[in-house]
Design a protein around this motif. Structure first.
Motif, PDB file in Angstrom:
ATOM      1  N   UNK A 346       0.721  45.383  -3.700  1.00 51.67           N
ATOM      2  CA  UNK A 346       0.807  44.194  -3.006  1.00 51.67           C
ATOM      3  C   UNK A 346       1.657  43.646  -2.215  1.00 51.67           C
ATOM      4  N   UNK A 347       2.924  44.325  -2.392  1.00 47.75           N
ATOM      5  CA  UNK A 347       4.089  44.120  -1.544  1.00 47.75           C
ATOM      6  C   UNK A 347       4.157  44.877  -0.134  1.00 47.75           C
ATOM      7  N   UNK A 348       4.263  43.903   0.921  1.00 53.54           N
ATOM      8  CA  UNK A 348       4.169  44.671   2.263  1.00 53.54           C
ATOM      9  C   UNK A 348       5.665  44.848   2.681  1.00 53.54           C
ATOM     10  N   UNK A 349       6.251  43.743   3.100  1.00 54.13           N
ATOM     11  CA  UNK A 349       7.333  43.871   4.120  1.00 54.13           C
ATOM     12  C   UNK A 349       8.602  43.355   3.131  1.00 54.13           C
ATOM     13  N   UNK A 350       9.780  44.245   3.177  1.00 55.00           N
ATOM     14  CA  UNK A 350      10.889  43.825   2.841  1.00 55.00           C
ATOM     15  C   UNK A 350      12.159  43.727   3.652  1.00 55.00           C
ATOM     16  N   UNK A 351      12.209  42.288   4.036  1.00 53.63           N
ATOM     17  CA  UNK A 351      13.212  42.200   5.134  1.00 53.63           C
ATOM     18  C   UNK A 351      14.517  41.731   4.517  1.00 53.63           C
TER      19      UNK A 351
END
Length: 404
Positions: A346-351
């Motif tokens: 469920x994790x999409x984007x890591x900024x």
């Protein structure tokens, strides 16, 4: 099914039958690029649109120079391949991000497809401003080739309408959440059709505490401005907006970093004259209190009604109890490999900020996380790319012809 069963938004007088019976366009043709560039100019120059930075960002993305770069990158590794349009693409747009349908529509249009877009029944000032610009362009004879292959509609929870459109499309694109996807997956597709589904996702920011603590004032202000763009444009409800802030470093470094970062964000909110609605603030209070009741170790800090920080263990920081509007789950790690415990699908984007690219590459190759679709600098979380949630739309919207 006929267009009489639908609320046709644009183009005026368009019908389902006309779009279905139209031919495809050549992939990556001049008319598609020219139309995109014309829309880009209209969005970036319109005084009415300037009030909505997400529409201005859309305008910059639509520039012919940017789209040509995307196309060239795609074709550069496929010099001996022939790609043609798939046919009719049915897009189901979300309610939480007003402009996302334009991105998938234009990637599909560039590939030569015909498009039917179902808008959310929930309108917004951003959508209205965008549709006003599109109405003017699509009514011009110069863009007739685009208009007769485009249909933008609205309709309620009408299974018959969704079934009819699903039966005649070649690709169905569902922009979540999960409930919408499950509803549409109960509706059969044409047996030869394919589907792209963008489910509910959760994103986070990882900041190197030492880099933030040692940043010059100007760099801290820029970091806060970039973070604001990632979080507040869509009320923190975009799948790629960080809801969790993870600090990399010692407890002392994190304390120093927080003492400069969060006040800088408050100043940025003041500078932008950003206000939060009372119901949104109340929702945050309720959710933060619920987390604290469930786990006595949770620590709530609210320096401002627009910033609610909930400190918790890393294991709890992945909690889905979230309402947006500036609610931040916060935790600390000593090394990137500790992230693996929370990085599910469920994790999409890591900024990120202050972490070298080689450290991310090493982490991905060594720890093999289950989740993460994108790793981008803070300030780029909302930047759209034709590869989204790990799926290459240019591949999905074209069919490769094999010649032996």
């Amino acid at each position: 099914m006929t267009s009489a069963d639908l609320d046709v938004v644009l183009p005026k007088g368009a019908t389902v039958e006309a779009v279905v019976s139209s031919s495809n366009l050549p992939p990556f043709g001049k008319v598609q690029l020219a139309f995109a560039n014309e829309l880009a100019k209209a969005l970036t120059r319109s005084p009415a649109v300037r009030a909505f930075p997400e529409l201005v960002a859309l305008g910059f993305w639509l520039r012919a120079a940017n789209l040509t770069k995307i196309i060239d990158s795609f074709l550069s590794t496929r010099l001996d391949e022939i790609h043609l349009a798939r046919g009719l693409v049915f897009h189901v747009s979300p309610s939480n991000v007003d402009t996302i349908f334009v991105y998938s529509w234009f990637v599909s249009l560039l590939c030569g497809n015909r498009n039917i877009i179902r808008l959310s029944s929930k309108s917004s000032p951003q959508t209205s401003a965008l549709l006003t610009v599109l109405e003017r362009l699509l009514s011009q004879d110069e863009w007739n080739d685009i208009a007769k292959r485009t249909l933008i509609v609205r309709y309620g929870h009408d299974v018959a309408a969704s079934s009819a459109l699903s039966a005649c499309c070649d690709v169905r694109v569902i922009w979540g959440g999960d409930a919408t996807i499950n509803t549409f997956r109960s509706i059969p597709l044409n047996p030869r059709a394919t589907e792209l589904a963008f489910a509910n996702k959760f994103s986070l920011a990882v900041l190197d505490a030492s880099s933030v603590a040692n940043a010059q004032d100007r760099a801290t202000r820029q970091l806060a401005a970039n973070f604001y763009n990632d979080v507040y444009w869509f009320g923190q409800m975009a799948c790629s907006s960080p809801r969790m802030v993870i600090w990399l470093g010692s407890a002392e470094e994190v304390e120093l970093a927080c003492s400069s970062f969060w006040p800088a964000l408050k100043n940025e909110l003041d500078r932008r004259e950003f206000a939060i609605a009372a119901p949104d603030h109340m929702n945050k209070e309720v959710l933060a209190d619920a987390l604290a009741i469930d786990d006595p170790s949770v620590r709530i800090t609210e320096p401002d009604a627009r910033i609610t920080r909930v400190w918790m263990s890393l294991a709890r920081a992945r909690d889905d109890l979230h309402c947006g509007a500036g609610l931040f789950h916060e935790a600390r790690i000593n090394s990137l490999d500790e992230l693996n415990s929370i990085l599910d699908r469920k994790i999409q984007t890591v900024s990120y900020f202050g972490i070298p690219l080689e450290d991310w590459s090493k982490y991905l190759r060594t720890c093999l996380p289950t989740g993460i679709d994108r790793i981008v600098p803070i300030g780029s979380a909302l930047n759209f790319d034709s590869v989204w949630d790990g799926q290459d739309m240019l591949v999905s919207f074209t069919r490769q012809i094999t010649i032996r």
